[in-house]
Design a protein around this motif. Sequence first.
Motif, short mmCIF file in Angstrom:
data_model
loop_
_atom_site.label_atom_id
_atom_site.label_comp_id
_atom_site.label_asym_id
_atom_site.label_seq_id
_atom_site.Cartn_x
_atom_site.Cartn_y
_atom_site.Cartn_z
N LEU A 171 0.83 -1.20 0.00
CA LEU A 171 0.00 0.00 0.00
C LEU A 171 0.87 1.26 0.00
O LEU A 171 0.62 2.20 -0.74
N VAL A 172 1.90 1.24 0.85
CA VAL A 172 2.78 2.40 0.95
C VAL A 172 3.50 2.63 -0.38
O VAL A 172 3.59 3.74 -0.89
N ARG A 173 3.98 1.53 -0.99
CA ARG A 173 4.67 1.66 -2.28
C ARG A 173 3.75 2.22 -3.36
O ARG A 173 4.14 3.09 -4.13
N THR A 174 2.51 1.71 -3.37
CA THR A 174 1.56 2.19 -4.38
C THR A 174 1.31 3.67 -4.19
O THR A 174 1.26 4.45 -5.14
N ARG A 175 1.16 4.06 -2.92
CA ARG A 175 0.91 5.47 -2.61
C ARG A 175 2.11 6.33 -3.05
O ARG A 175 1.92 7.41 -3.61
N ILE A 176 3.32 5.83 -2.80
CA ILE A 176 4.52 6.58 -3.19
C ILE A 176 4.54 6.79 -4.70
O ILE A 176 4.80 7.89 -5.18
N GLN A 177 4.20 5.74 -5.45
CA GLN A 177 4.17 5.87 -6.91
C GLN A 177 3.17 6.93 -7.34
O GLN A 177 3.45 7.77 -8.19
N LYS A 178 1.99 6.88 -6.68
CA LYS A 178 0.92 7.83 -7.04
C LYS A 178 1.37 9.26 -6.72
O LYS A 178 1.18 10.18 -7.52
N LEU A 179 1.97 9.44 -5.55
CA LEU A 179 2.43 10.78 -5.15
C LEU A 179 3.47 11.31 -6.12
O LEU A 179 3.46 12.48 -6.49
N LYS A 180 4.37 10.42 -6.54
CA LYS A 180 5.41 10.85 -7.48
C LYS A 180 4.79 11.29 -8.80
O LYS A 180 5.22 12.28 -9.39
N ARG A 181 3.76 10.54 -9.24
CA ARG A 181 3.10 10.92 -10.51
C ARG A 181 2.41 12.27 -10.37
O ARG A 181 2.53 13.14 -11.23
N ASP A 182 1.70 12.45 -9.25
CA ASP A 182 0.99 13.71 -9.03
C ASP A 182 1.98 14.88 -8.99
O ASP A 182 1.71 15.96 -9.51
N LEU A 183 3.11 14.63 -8.32
CA LEU A 183 4.12 15.69 -8.22
C LEU A 183 4.66 16.06 -9.59
O LEU A 183 4.88 17.24 -9.89
N GLU A 184 4.86 15.05 -10.43
CA GLU A 184 5.34 15.32 -11.79
C GLU A 184 4.41 16.29 -12.50
O GLU A 184 4.85 17.23 -13.15
N ASP A 185 3.08 16.06 -12.35
CA ASP A 185 2.10 16.93 -13.00
C ASP A 185 2.26 18.36 -12.53
O ASP A 185 2.32 19.30 -13.33
N VAL A 186 2.32 18.52 -11.19
CA VAL A 186 2.44 19.87 -10.62
C VAL A 186 3.72 20.52 -11.13
O VAL A 186 3.75 21.71 -11.43
N ARG A 187 4.76 19.72 -11.21
CA ARG A 187 6.06 20.28 -11.59
C ARG A 187 6.13 20.71 -13.04
O ARG A 187 6.84 21.64 -13.40
N ARG A 188 5.38 20.00 -13.88
CA ARG A 188 5.38 20.40 -15.29
C ARG A 188 4.87 21.83 -15.43
O ARG A 188 5.40 22.62 -16.19
N HIS A 189 3.86 22.17 -14.62
CA HIS A 189 3.34 23.54 -14.60
C HIS A 189 4.45 24.51 -14.27
O HIS A 189 4.63 25.53 -14.90
N ARG A 190 5.18 24.16 -13.21
CA ARG A 190 6.19 25.07 -12.71
C ARG A 190 7.32 25.23 -13.73
O ARG A 190 7.87 26.32 -13.89
N ALA A 191 7.63 24.14 -14.42
CA ALA A 191 8.69 24.20 -15.42
C ALA A 191 8.31 25.20 -16.50
O ALA A 191 9.15 25.94 -17.01
N ARG A 192 7.00 25.25 -16.81
CA ARG A 192 6.55 26.20 -17.83
C ARG A 192 6.79 27.64 -17.36
O ARG A 192 7.24 28.48 -18.10
N TYR A 193 6.46 27.90 -16.08
CA TYR A 193 6.70 29.23 -15.51
C TYR A 193 8.17 29.58 -15.61
O TYR A 193 8.54 30.69 -15.96
N ARG A 194 8.98 28.60 -15.23
CA ARG A 194 10.42 28.85 -15.20
C ARG A 194 10.94 29.17 -16.59
O ARG A 194 11.74 30.08 -16.76
N ALA A 195 10.43 28.42 -17.57
CA ALA A 195 10.88 28.65 -18.93
C ALA A 195 10.54 30.07 -19.35
O ALA A 195 11.34 30.77 -19.97
N ARG A 196 9.34 30.53 -18.95
CA ARG A 196 8.92 31.88 -19.31
C ARG A 196 9.85 32.91 -18.67
O ARG A 196 10.25 33.88 -19.28
N ARG A 197 10.20 32.62 -17.42
CA ARG A 197 11.09 33.51 -16.68
C ARG A 197 12.44 33.63 -17.39
O ARG A 197 12.99 34.70 -17.55
N ILE A 198 12.96 32.48 -17.80
CA ILE A 198 14.26 32.48 -18.46
C ILE A 198 14.18 33.26 -19.77
O ILE A 198 15.05 34.04 -20.10
#
Length: 384
Positions: A171-198
């Motif tokens: 259960l913990v491993r499954t949750r970790i995988q899910k959290l990592k996937r969710d984080l990836e999504d959030v981070r893609r947003h941020r990467a876009r912001y960063r690219a704009r900044r650069i």
Amino acid sequence: MKSTRPRLERAIIVGVELRRRRSPWRLKDSLAELAELARSARALVVGTVSQRLDRPTQVYLGKGKLEELKGLIYTKRASTVICDDELTPTQQRNLEKALGESVKVIDRTALILDVFAQRARTKEGRLQVELAQHEYLLPRLAGQWTHLERLGGGIGTRGPGETQIETDRRLVRTRIQKLKRDLEDVRRHRARYRARRIEMDVPVVSLVGYTNAGKSSLLNRLTKAGVMAENMLFSTLDPVTRRIHTPAGRDVLLTDTVGFIQKLPTAVVAAFRATLEEVQESTLVLHVVDVTHRNATQMVSVVEGIIDELGIADKPRLMALNKADLLDDDADSDALGRALRLADGDLRCVFTSAQTGAGLGELLHEIDAALQPELASMDRIVVG
Ligand SMILES: Nc1nc2c(ncn2[C@@H]2O[C@H](COP(=O)(O)OP(=O)(O)OP(=O)(O)O)[C@@H](O)[C@H]2O)c(=O)[nH]1
Ligand SMILES: [Mg+2]
């Protein structure tokens, strides 16, 4: 979000100093910091137990000290014991067994994660803390499992307990995988912001430093951003970025982020890697130091260690020796001596006060000067 501990009330803090492991931190100071962390987690510290040992024990403490702790728990009506180190799963289990069911045993890592859980505001912050909590949990479940395995496995050990642990681990491993996937999504947003900044060619100055050094207060003072600044450890978890104008008329983005601490759990560093990427991609690193703290020198070493770990040691760096308003004529000579020694180091230093605003003009000037080569090369690119 799940908390790694139940409600914290009356707590006893416990620390061990290993004679052979030389740490620049004195046990007393480390325990004072642990008490601050406990206070940040809204616990009431009702007692302290400390011990010097030759080597770690399986119960964290020696036998005699363990008895002393039991007595103190009884007289102080304590419900919780907080240890100053990350306990091994075995130490945790043994200590819990020795102290009985009514006493909750927490280690430094669980406490830090708990403070983080209280502070996380953004979706990314929450996901990161939950990921760190699960990463912390996993080897602890695994520890129980290996314990069973060591008993020989096979008949008699393959009971429902084992199945439960295996299920929990899954259960913990499954949750970790899910959290990592969710984080990836959030981070893609941020990467876009960063690219704009650069794209906008705006240099980024990141504020780093030990927790409670005054990073958010400086950002506030410099930008009137209204970031939460509190006399609590880890009041900031999520990165905040604000634009300022320097005296040279440049636009600069200032980024405030999570503070560092000694014995920062690896699970936390791993989970916060993305947040810390903000620092990795900055143009200039502004190291903020609470120059009045008696452990300021040790804190600087901790932060420099993490700066090395993050691979940003070669970035241009400035140091703000903050809370300088407290270094007035009444300040003890130790504090003044420490401040002057820090100012005498290799880095360019500015004495600042986020409280009075003193030194901020000079700080902005130094930021301009440090950014000059960078800006000059950007200009050349634009012109060429
Ligand atoms: N006297 C004095 N107090 C300060 C100064 N700068 C910050 N403080 C106080 O120090 C405490 C911590 O300030 P923060 O700005 O929250 O520190 P931080 O580095 O952002 O801390 P974390 O987010 O927890 O890592 C607050 O109580 C501030 O009011 C200063 O220059 N002088
Ligand atoms: Mg802060």
